[in-house]
Design an enzyme around this catalytic site. Sequence first.
Site, PDB file in Angstrom:
ATOM      1  CD  GLU A 170     -18.376  49.337  25.630  1.00  0.00           C
ATOM      2  OE1 GLU A 170     -18.076  49.611  26.729  1.00  0.00           O
ATOM      3  OE2 GLU A 170     -17.510  49.925  24.847  1.00  0.00           O
ATOM      4  CE1 TYR A 172     -23.112  47.271  20.016  1.00  0.00           C
ATOM      5  CE2 TYR A 172     -21.639  48.755  21.019  1.00  0.00           C
ATOM      6  CZ  TYR A 172     -22.878  48.005  20.619  1.00  0.00           C
ATOM      7  OH  TYR A 172     -24.137  48.443  21.733  1.00  0.00           O
ATOM      8  NE  ARG A 220     -16.836  52.887  24.643  1.00  0.00           N
ATOM      9  CZ  ARG A 220     -16.800  53.101  26.042  1.00  0.00           C
ATOM     10  NH1 ARG A 220     -16.067  54.145  26.301  1.00  0.00           N
ATOM     11  NH2 ARG A 220     -17.506  52.245  26.819  1.00  0.00           N
ATOM     12  CG  HIS A 258     -23.887  45.045  24.912  1.00  0.00           C
ATOM     13  ND1 HIS A 258     -24.220  45.915  25.579  1.00  0.00           N
ATOM     14  CD2 HIS A 258     -23.571  45.523  23.730  1.00  0.00           C
ATOM     15  CE1 HIS A 258     -24.028  47.121  25.404  1.00  0.00           C
ATOM     16  NE2 HIS A 258     -23.723  47.123  24.194  1.00  0.00           N
ATOM     17  CD  GLN A 343     -35.343  50.608  38.974  1.00  0.00           C
ATOM     18  OE1 GLN A 343     -36.677  51.060  38.882  1.00  0.00           O
ATOM     19  NE2 GLN A 343     -34.742  50.418  40.087  1.00  0.00           N
TER      20      GLN A 343
END
Length: 647
Positions: A170, A172, A220, A258, A343
């Site tokens: 992701e 990081y 991961r 992201h 949401q």
Amino acid sequence: MKWEKLFKPIQLRRLTLPNRVMMGSMHLGMEGNKDQEDALISFYTERSGENGPGLIVTGGISVSPEGDGGHHFLGFYRDDDLRVMKRLTSSVHTANGRIAAQLFHAGRYAYSEMNGIPSVAPSPIKSPIHRETPKELNELDILNLLESYAEAGRKAKEVGFDAVEIMGSEGYLINQFLSPRTNKRADKWGGNFENRTRFAIEVLKAVRKAVGEDYPVIFRMSGLDLVPNSSTPEETVQLATKLEAHGADILNIGIGWHESTVPTISMMVPRAGFIEPALQVKEAVTIPVIGSNRINDPVLAEELLQKLDMVSMARPFLADPHLLVKAKEQSLDQINTCIACNQACLDHAFEGKAVSCLVNPRAGREHKWTIKKAAKIKTVVVLGGGVAGMEAARAHAELGHNVTLYEASSAIGGQFNLARKIPIKKEFDETIRYYTTELNRLGVEIYLNHKPTEQELLNHSPDLIVVATGVTPRQPVIPGIEHAIAYPDVLSGNVAVGKNVIIIGAGGIGCDVSHFLIEKGINNILLLRRNGKMGEGLGKTTKWAMLQDLKQNGVKFRTNLSYKEMTKDGLTIINTETDEKEFLKADTIILAAGQESNIPREYELLSQIGVEIAIIGGARLAGELDAKRAIYEGAKIAFEPETISIN
């Protein structure tokens, strides 16, 4: 449904998992917040047990102070956080569950203004979604970080976690070392592939040495970065083989950074739409591999497990903590399926709020919204079968109350019956299926095509009347308005639409109507708004992708204008910045300019004769359609009756 793989145990060193589903890591926005400690522990505990996920992975827990990712993070370097972790693992184990700690460092994704410490990275390259340029790690910094990861692993084991997961995906810190996009170093920690993988491998080796040979270590890793000039598919597979060689027990394949401009977990993405990288890794290694992203259905999970060893289902356990219980009992229709709306989960996380779920507002509130039969059984009448009314009826019935629901149309579902006609919102079908099943199971008496009179309502001798009668489209005052058509008529297929379309209103509804028309082959669409931005009101984590898709399909947008007059041939507008008049030709003009509350006046009079009334959802507050608030209010009046005067 026959489960051949889903409930088959799997062994990770000393740890036996009873099924092949991992509840993947989610930052809950409760971590590190004393006021949310009980909520955090209750959240994980409810999802534990023999028929819960085989393994739960926590949200990222920072290995060092500068590695926090933003609001409310736990850290292995804080003694009080270790106390919370010990409480958490004890509670999960009492419930017969298994939980792993994610060892986390945000790298350049950290927020120094929140942490009070400058962010760090392999190279001083600013992320496009952050304001600050990170400090470049020197050799000593890197060696200290390796010890921080090792110490975090030791502490995770000491406080009772069953395994650890090293976060290397992701975008990081570890992922930043792996990628040539973010690692421009000229020393042994950067440059060629061997050097760029060094930090990841050294972290894994340090953690393995710290936790011992009998303790499971998950890695991961990123299967697909989805950013330019990053790791190649060949490098990804090579990394997987190196991780296997250095002691990783199982590889969890993440997707996307992201900062990526490719949606990966919204409802726009097909179910299991990014499973291919996991399958490619699986072919290259002998250790187990976990597939992830948009897996929200146990039937789909069973299908994927024919080729993979485990699947990660994170947000589906927000929507339904008992998903696997229902699957095992063959009660698939009772599953409250995650619709990937983002949401109340991702949007909340990025806003620094506690995470919940649009279709399950009890998520994150388990510690106070307990499911037990009410001491006093009430007679509850619900007016309106949209999402607010359905949830009010379901929640009251679940607590043992006698519930009757009236719906003026021929079906329950309200605005969701329109929303699910949008091609990217087909998941809304699942929510209506869930409510239909639950209301029937719980014995709610439903009357369709019926608007009860005052006397009919009083005949029930109700303790509570819930007014959830929803909204009606707002009709702006524009000369010639009779030449326009309302968006519900378009979505219902009741009217023909021409090739050149103007939509008045560029909020969420206008954008949805545009997506609907694009699927019908109409691509000459102009969205108009008096002032403001296109897509205003849409969620932060989905808005950019929806607008990007519209723009790629040729949808245009105009603002800073007023409406002068409509005719059968188009619309005259006035530019409010230049005061110039302009005629816009159109075959069809569609109204999507907001809502008005729909509260039949006769029901308002009931409060004058002593009947307790709660007005919820769009009936209470129209504005832009807000299913998250509507469902929350429906649940709240059941679980918190002391706040019944929500109107």
